[in-house]
Design an enzyme around this catalytic site. Sequence first.
Site, PDB file in Angstrom:
ATOM      1  CD  GLU A 204      -3.069  -0.944   0.147  1.00 36.28           C
ATOM      2  OE1 GLU A 204      -3.072   0.065  -0.573  1.00 36.28           O
ATOM      3  OE2 GLU A 204      -3.906  -1.859   0.034  1.00 36.28           O
ATOM      4  NE  ARG A 208      -3.918   2.714  -0.584  1.00 38.47           N
ATOM      5  CZ  ARG A 208      -5.161   2.618  -0.147  1.00 38.47           C
ATOM      6  NH1 ARG A 208      -5.794   3.664   0.293  1.00 38.47           N
ATOM      7  NH2 ARG A 208      -5.791   1.457  -0.128  1.00 38.47           N
ATOM      8  CG  ASP A 337      -5.585  -7.525  -7.711  1.00 36.73           C
ATOM      9  OD1 ASP A 337      -4.537  -7.754  -7.121  1.00 36.73           O
ATOM     10  OD2 ASP A 337      -6.501  -6.823  -7.226  1.00 36.73           O
ATOM     11  CD  GLU A 471     -10.822  -2.295  -8.381  1.00 35.37           C
ATOM     12  OE1 GLU A 471     -11.999  -2.045  -8.039  1.00 35.37           O
ATOM     13  OE2 GLU A 471      -9.858  -2.122  -7.625  1.00 35.37           O
ATOM     14  CB  THR A 557      -2.056  -1.255  -9.259  1.00 33.18           C
ATOM     15  OG1 THR A 557      -3.282  -1.966  -9.203  1.00 33.18           O
ATOM     16  CG2 THR A 557      -1.497  -1.063  -7.863  1.00 33.18           C
TER      17      THR A 557
HETATM   18  C1  DMJ Z   1      -6.515   0.046  -5.171  1.00 33.18           C
HETATM   19  O1  DMJ Z   1      -5.828   0.392  -4.035  1.00 33.18           O
HETATM   20  C2  DMJ Z   1      -5.592  -0.540  -6.191  1.00 33.18           C
HETATM   21  O2  DMJ Z   1      -6.216  -0.509  -7.414  1.00 33.18           O
HETATM   22  C3  DMJ Z   1      -5.208  -1.948  -5.867  1.00 33.18           C
HETATM   23  O3  DMJ Z   1      -4.440  -2.570  -6.861  1.00 33.18           O
HETATM   24  C4  DMJ Z   1      -6.396  -2.814  -5.577  1.00 33.18           C
HETATM   25  N1  DMJ Z   1      -7.591  -2.122  -5.453  1.00 33.18           N
HETATM   26  C5  DMJ Z   1      -7.663  -0.869  -4.809  1.00 33.18           C
HETATM   27  C6  DMJ Z   1      -8.967  -0.220  -5.125  1.00 33.18           C
HETATM   28  O4  DMJ Z   1     -10.015  -1.086  -5.219  1.00 33.18           O
END
Ligand code: DMJ
Length: 585
Positions: A204, A208, A337, A471, A557
């Site tokens: 995270e 982020r 994912d 998503e 992501t």
């Molecule tokens: C986000 O923090 C990122 O996209 C992560 O890869 C998985 N999903 C959350 C949001 O749903």
Amino acid sequence: MVLRKLPGVSASGMGLRLSQKFVFLLFLSGLVTLCFGALFFLPDTVRLKRIFLSKNENPPSVTHGARTVERSVGSRAQEEWSPARAQEPAAKDERVTSAAHNGERGSAYSYEAFKSCLLKPALGKNQGTPPDSETLQRREKVKENQLRTPVLCVVFAGGLRGASIVDSLDTLYIMGLMEEYEEAKEWVQNNLDLNSNGEASLFEVNIRYVGGLLSAYYLTGAEIFKQKVMELGEKLLPAFNTPTGIPRGVINLGSGTSWSWGWASAGSSILAEFGTLHLEFLHLSQLSGNPLFTEKVMNIRKLLNKIEKPHGLYPNFLSPVSGNWVQHHVSIGGLGDSFYEYLIKSYLMSDKTDQEAQKMYYSAMEAIETNLVQKSPGGLTYVAEWRGGILDHKMGHLACFSGGMIGIGADDGPAGQKQHYLDLAAEITHTCHESYSRSATKLGPEAFRFDAGAEATATRLSDRYYILRPEVIESYMYMWRLTHDPKYREWGWEAVEALEKHCRVDAGFSGIRDVYASTVSHDNMQQSFFLSETLKYLYLLFSDDDLLPLEDWVFNTEAHPLPVIRKRCLQEHSATQDHGQTNLE
Ligand code: DMJ
């Protein structure tokens, strides 16, 4: 102890005389007044208070921090949050040195060179303004949502504050909300303290904070973001000190100790976590000139490439000690994912030179298609989960990013596969849209199923919530860019209206507990990814394609745009600079 030393005061403090009690109370109330008063001496940045310290701000408590992560990490996984502290002491890598070292190497990085190697202006000719008035109005609505949304000062696990601020820097900038962007930047400069002691999720923090700071730097050129991200990058390195170099999931940024999630079986690390570092770490090396970051992620790549894979699939749990799979659970949703996402994006971000990533991505896709992709009786294409050879006919909201991923990967697969991948991407995106349109709120559940007569609907109470996830909208955005089929903008607009109707609250936006209930119950949480992803993807969906063109930018992501690394161009640029320099001497 202090009281014991005061004359006439008993150890318990219960034997105070009336006059002493009065003096003591006077002293206490003085102290409280002083603390309150101090608040008013803070700089009077009214908007800052509105944005960062809204009335909904959660107090900086560990409980909240844990919950934040539980909802973000745990949402990819389980509910619990009790790390098994099976950590090794963080050995110092001798090549990880002080910030001064990085500064020294970093000074070699040329922002000018990077800019000159972009094919197009990052923000387009006209900030991506769409020509038709309806789309423009829709885009304005999304921007207004961002503007009217307080960026809650979320306390992150490990006490790393300001996830929403860092996560939304680039969104503010892209939308042209410059005053808000400047204030967020000022906050980063003055308040983002990276020396926090506590539990932080490596994944995270990377997606982020590292992603957010990197994008902010590349878009604006502001040195503060580079400084902060280099400092943070070094703090993440101790997590890699394991026998295999596969990092553990949790790290204390202050002490450098790391450990595995308590809920991850047998102290294992999670595929979607250690497999989602590649893009950011390559950029950390790029900016600092320190190859160590790249080496760390290339080591992960090497292990994953070499290890035997059941049916060509990548299970979600791997031991950082033995380097073996721990369980055979495979998913393109939670826990797996973004590993797949980072394979294709590593290839794209390398200016299509990283053939290893290319090969791994398309082989993984082949295995997924053979083993997981299904068609429901009602004709909906979905990606099931795999548990030791048995299919679980469920698709998580998280897995809906795969429409977009398969779409952007359509061009570079085996010969003759382009249309096939585009069709698959469109079918999956259609299924995910169905999961929205089959609910009362027109928002999609956390997971939907295709068994016992269900078709793209949640059958369990515990799967019915929606926490402002991006998503599905992310896939609309990519599919719009790839096909320009107007239905994707229509679907995006349906989502905007549903968000407005069901998730808008006084202080911003909130998740809801049951997408099938027309009278909603709010969870009173606004995840930082709502600002960094959901609103950004909506804004891009209603913008022209020249706003962050996909030839130049790859989204991490968490939707933070990172530039394609054009090695040759960068080298040529620095050679020209050196040449110019020599001529001057
Ligand atoms: C986000 O923090 C990122 O996209 C992560 O890869 C998985 N999903 C959350 C949001 O749903």
